[in-house]
Design an enzyme around this catalytic site. Structure first.
Site, PDB file in Angstrom:
ATOM      1  N   HIS A   6       9.565  33.218  20.579  1.00  0.00           N
ATOM      2  CA  HIS A   6       9.745  34.667  20.504  1.00  0.00           C
ATOM      3  C   HIS A   6       8.575  35.422  21.131  1.00  0.00           C
ATOM      4  O   HIS A   6       7.963  36.275  20.489  1.00  0.00           O
ATOM      5  CB  HIS A   6       9.937  35.130  19.063  1.00  0.00           C
ATOM      6  N   ARG A  17      -8.321  44.287  26.585  1.00  0.00           N
ATOM      7  CA  ARG A  17      -9.535  43.679  26.020  1.00  0.00           C
ATOM      8  C   ARG A  17      -9.241  42.724  24.875  1.00  0.00           C
ATOM      9  O   ARG A  17     -10.134  42.035  24.402  1.00  0.00           O
ATOM     10  CB  ARG A  17     -10.492  44.766  25.549  1.00  0.00           C
ATOM     11  N   ASP A  38      17.571  40.320  25.099  1.00  0.00           N
ATOM     12  CA  ASP A  38      18.645  41.261  24.776  1.00  0.00           C
ATOM     13  C   ASP A  38      18.319  42.693  25.174  1.00  0.00           C
ATOM     14  O   ASP A  38      19.144  43.586  25.030  1.00  0.00           O
ATOM     15  CB  ASP A  38      19.008  41.194  23.294  1.00  0.00           C
ATOM     16  N   GLY A  39      17.118  42.943  25.672  1.00  0.00           N
ATOM     17  CA  GLY A  39      16.727  44.295  26.055  1.00  0.00           C
ATOM     18  C   GLY A  39      16.301  45.147  24.871  1.00  0.00           C
ATOM     19  O   GLY A  39      15.879  46.284  25.052  1.00  0.00           O
ATOM     20  N   HIS A  41      14.643  43.433  21.776  1.00  0.00           N
ATOM     21  CA  HIS A  41      13.418  42.798  21.286  1.00  0.00           C
ATOM     22  C   HIS A  41      12.268  43.015  22.253  1.00  0.00           C
ATOM     23  O   HIS A  41      11.125  43.117  21.848  1.00  0.00           O
ATOM     24  CB  HIS A  41      13.646  41.301  21.069  1.00  0.00           C
ATOM     25  N   ASP A  64      18.379  34.551  19.852  1.00  0.00           N
ATOM     26  CA  ASP A  64      18.018  34.992  18.501  1.00  0.00           C
ATOM     27  C   ASP A  64      19.253  35.502  17.762  1.00  0.00           C
ATOM     28  O   ASP A  64      19.168  36.359  16.895  1.00  0.00           O
ATOM     29  CB  ASP A  64      16.926  36.069  18.540  1.00  0.00           C
ATOM     30  N   ALA A 100      15.927  42.662  12.906  1.00  0.00           N
ATOM     31  CA  ALA A 100      16.102  41.430  12.138  1.00  0.00           C
ATOM     32  C   ALA A 100      16.738  40.317  12.954  1.00  0.00           C
ATOM     33  O   ALA A 100      16.855  39.193  12.480  1.00  0.00           O
ATOM     34  CB  ALA A 100      16.961  41.710  10.903  1.00  0.00           C
TER      35      ALA A 100
END
Length: 186
Positions: A6, A17, A38-39, A41, A64, A100
């Protein structure tokens, strides 16, 4: 470690930094990274940045997808003791709005990578085929089409990149072949 799970999600944000795990995912060229395409997440721009930093051989697309995959918008479920609602973009959210999970199909993820994230087609296709096989040490028999290899194939509609949201995904997968045998045909 051989792979990160993920990429971007559940990780501290990349900062110039303080690079954190996302920075390591970018920098370690031979580290596989599983990324939800999926665009939701990760934005298409973030997907592009990641895929272009990894090149064609080390990004792995994952869905996912929860048990709610394929259900209508607004569907509600109890998963892991939590109430989950499916949003119009296909994402799954807890009652407090926290992401979720997803209802992503891999063929839709392929379209998102190519059309929205502007990832080269071969990078996107590899992320669904040979890259996961290599990461799992299964590339001696899976991940590409060749005599003597397992014939695990998904035949997609020629209009893959002209997906209508209300007809996706059922109409786009035409056939699924597992070990040389058709297990699904539209």
């Amino acid at each position: 470690a051989r792979s990160m799970t993920h990429v971007y999600n559940g990780m501290t944000p990349f900062k110039h930094r303080e690079n954190g795990l996302v920075g390591a995912a970018y920098r370690i060229r031979t580290m596989y990274g599983e990324i939800i395409c999926d665009g939701c997440h990760s934005t298409p721009a973030a997907l592009n940045n990641y895929f272009m930093s990894k090149g064609p051989d080390y990004a792995i697309m994952i869905s996912d997808a929860l048990m709610a995959k394929g259900t209508p918008i607004g569907s509600e479920y109890i998963f892991g003791g939590n109430h989950i609602t499916i949003y119009p973009d296909g994402s799954a959210h807890l009652d407090n709005g926290t992401l979720a999970g997803s209802t992503l199909n891999i063929n839709k993820g392929l379209r998102i990578l190519v059309e929205e994230a502007m990832v080269p087609f071969n990078y996107a296709l590899n992320a669904c085929t040979i890259n996961p096989a290599r990461c799992l040490h299964l590339d001696d028999r899976k991940g590409y089409i060749q005599i003597g290899k397992d014939a695990d194939l998904v035949v997609l509609d020629r209009d893959l990149f002209a997906i209508e949201p209300d007809t996706f995904p059922e109409a786009k997968v035409l056939e699924t072949v597992l070990n040389g045998r058709t297990v699904f045909r539209a």
